[in-house]
Design a protein around this motif. Structure first.
Motif, mmCIF file in Angstrom:
data_model
loop_
_atom_site.group_PDB
_atom_site.id
_atom_site.type_symbol
_atom_site.label_atom_id
_atom_site.label_comp_id
_atom_site.label_asym_id
_atom_site.label_seq_id
_atom_site.Cartn_x
_atom_site.Cartn_y
_atom_site.Cartn_z
ATOM 1 N N GLU A 3 2.461 -13.358 7.692
ATOM 2 C CA GLU A 3 1.753 -14.422 7.027
ATOM 3 C C GLU A 3 2.393 -14.503 5.660
ATOM 4 O OE1 GLU A 3 -2.506 -16.636 6.690
ATOM 5 O OE2 GLU A 3 -2.274 -14.414 5.330
ATOM 6 N N PRO A 4 2.786 -16.165 4.813
ATOM 7 C CA PRO A 4 3.701 -16.217 4.086
ATOM 8 C C PRO A 4 2.775 -16.275 2.678
ATOM 9 C CG PRO A 4 3.400 -18.568 5.196
ATOM 10 C CD PRO A 4 2.909 -17.285 5.806
ATOM 11 N N GLN A 5 3.445 -15.487 2.127
ATOM 12 C CA GLN A 5 2.823 -14.942 0.124
ATOM 13 C C GLN A 5 1.612 -16.101 -0.057
ATOM 14 O OE1 GLN A 5 3.018 -12.616 -0.915
ATOM 15 N NE2 GLN A 5 1.411 -13.379 -2.965
ATOM 16 N N TRP A 6 2.338 -17.613 -0.228
ATOM 17 C CA TRP A 6 1.739 -18.654 -0.975
ATOM 18 C C TRP A 6 0.352 -19.049 0.213
ATOM 19 C CZ3 TRP A 6 0.384 -22.533 2.826
ATOM 20 C CH2 TRP A 6 1.315 -23.065 3.292
ATOM 21 N N ARG A 7 0.862 -18.334 1.718
ATOM 22 C CA ARG A 7 -1.518 -18.429 2.020
ATOM 23 C C ARG A 7 -1.909 -17.610 1.404
ATOM 24 N NH1 ARG A 7 -1.037 -21.397 7.611
ATOM 25 N NH2 ARG A 7 -3.703 -21.395 6.787
ATOM 26 N N GLU A 81 -0.349 -27.925 1.294
ATOM 27 C CA GLU A 81 -1.464 -26.906 1.141
ATOM 28 C C GLU A 81 -1.682 -26.091 0.577
ATOM 29 O OE1 GLU A 81 -3.394 -25.359 4.239
ATOM 30 O OE2 GLU A 81 -2.764 -27.214 5.099
ATOM 31 N N ILE A 82 -1.031 -25.821 -0.641
ATOM 32 C CA ILE A 82 -0.475 -24.842 -1.532
ATOM 33 C C ILE A 82 -1.607 -25.941 -2.668
ATOM 34 C CG2 ILE A 82 0.994 -24.560 -3.524
ATOM 35 C CD1 ILE A 82 3.618 -23.789 -1.834
ATOM 36 N N ALA A 83 -1.212 -26.874 -2.425
ATOM 37 C CA ALA A 83 -2.415 -27.867 -3.601
ATOM 38 C C ALA A 83 -3.473 -27.433 -3.412
ATOM 39 C CB ALA A 83 -1.691 -28.978 -4.497
ATOM 40 N N MET A 84 -3.888 -27.682 -2.039
ATOM 41 C CA MET A 84 -5.282 -27.700 -1.920
ATOM 42 C C MET A 84 -5.676 -26.425 -2.080
ATOM 43 S SD MET A 84 -5.985 -29.506 1.544
ATOM 44 C CE MET A 84 -4.782 -28.512 2.373
ATOM 45 N N ARG A 85 -5.018 -25.148 -1.768
ATOM 46 C CA ARG A 85 -5.449 -23.900 -2.096
ATOM 47 C C ARG A 85 -5.553 -23.499 -3.492
ATOM 48 N NH1 ARG A 85 -5.073 -19.800 1.507
ATOM 49 N NH2 ARG A 85 -4.341 -20.614 3.289
ATOM 50 N N HIS A 86 -5.095 -24.196 -4.507
ATOM 51 C CA HIS A 86 -5.448 -24.416 -6.069
ATOM 52 C C HIS A 86 -6.136 -25.537 -6.396
ATOM 53 C CE1 HIS A 86 -2.509 -20.469 -5.484
ATOM 54 N NE2 HIS A 86 -1.657 -21.543 -5.160
ATOM 55 N N SER A 87 -6.280 -26.043 -5.606
ATOM 56 C CA SER A 87 -7.649 -27.197 -6.408
ATOM 57 C C SER A 87 -6.614 -27.808 -7.391
ATOM 58 C CB SER A 87 -8.878 -27.011 -7.276
ATOM 59 O OG SER A 87 -9.460 -25.962 -6.062
ATOM 60 N N ARG A 88 -5.296 -28.406 -6.891
ATOM 61 C CA ARG A 88 -4.505 -29.443 -7.979
ATOM 62 C C ARG A 88 -3.949 -30.798 -6.908
ATOM 63 N NH1 ARG A 88 -0.363 -24.856 -9.092
ATOM 64 N NH2 ARG A 88 0.438 -25.131 -6.827
#
Length: 117
Positions: A3-7, A81-88
């Motif tokens: 799994e990639p780090q950002w996930r 996906e990254i933005a959703m994970r960090h509520s941005r």
């Protein structure tokens, strides 16, 4: 598969938003496949159309646009996906204006070829 780090960062977003993001990604991929098919068809039909060199160049342009679109689709999917994970806020994309401008140019070239026969 690792799994990639950002996930592993942030919080897992609501699966409905992740699935919607995935559907959008797949729509971009379908568009790229259509462009690629159009480029292949244009190259195959180049023997019956105008100047072969110009048609082959147009076919290559469609294929390159399809490749670029695939890359942009993945980059956009990942950024969302990254933005959703960090509520941005979801980031903007250059894919839409790139596709629109490219298809306007390619469409004008196809019209030129068809009208010059």
């Amino acid at each position: 598969m690792r799994e990639p780090q950002w996930r592993r960062q942030g919080t897992e977003p609501d699966y409905r938003f992740s699935l919607a993001n995935e559907r959008t990604f797949l729509a971009w991929i379908r568009t790229a496949l259509g462009l690629l098919a159009g480029g292949l068809l244009l190259e195959q039909a180049s023997t019956q159309l105008g100047p072969r060199t110009f048609i082959v160049a147009l076919s290559i342009a469609l294929s390159l646009l399809a490749t670029l679109l695939c890359t942009m689709a993945y980059v956009r999917w990942r950024a969302n996906e990254i933005a959703m994970r960090h509520s941005r806020r979801l980031p903007s994309t250059l894919a839409i204006p790139t596709l629109a401008a490219s298809l306007c140019c390619i469409g004008a070239a196809v019209i030129y070829i068809l009208c010059s026969q």
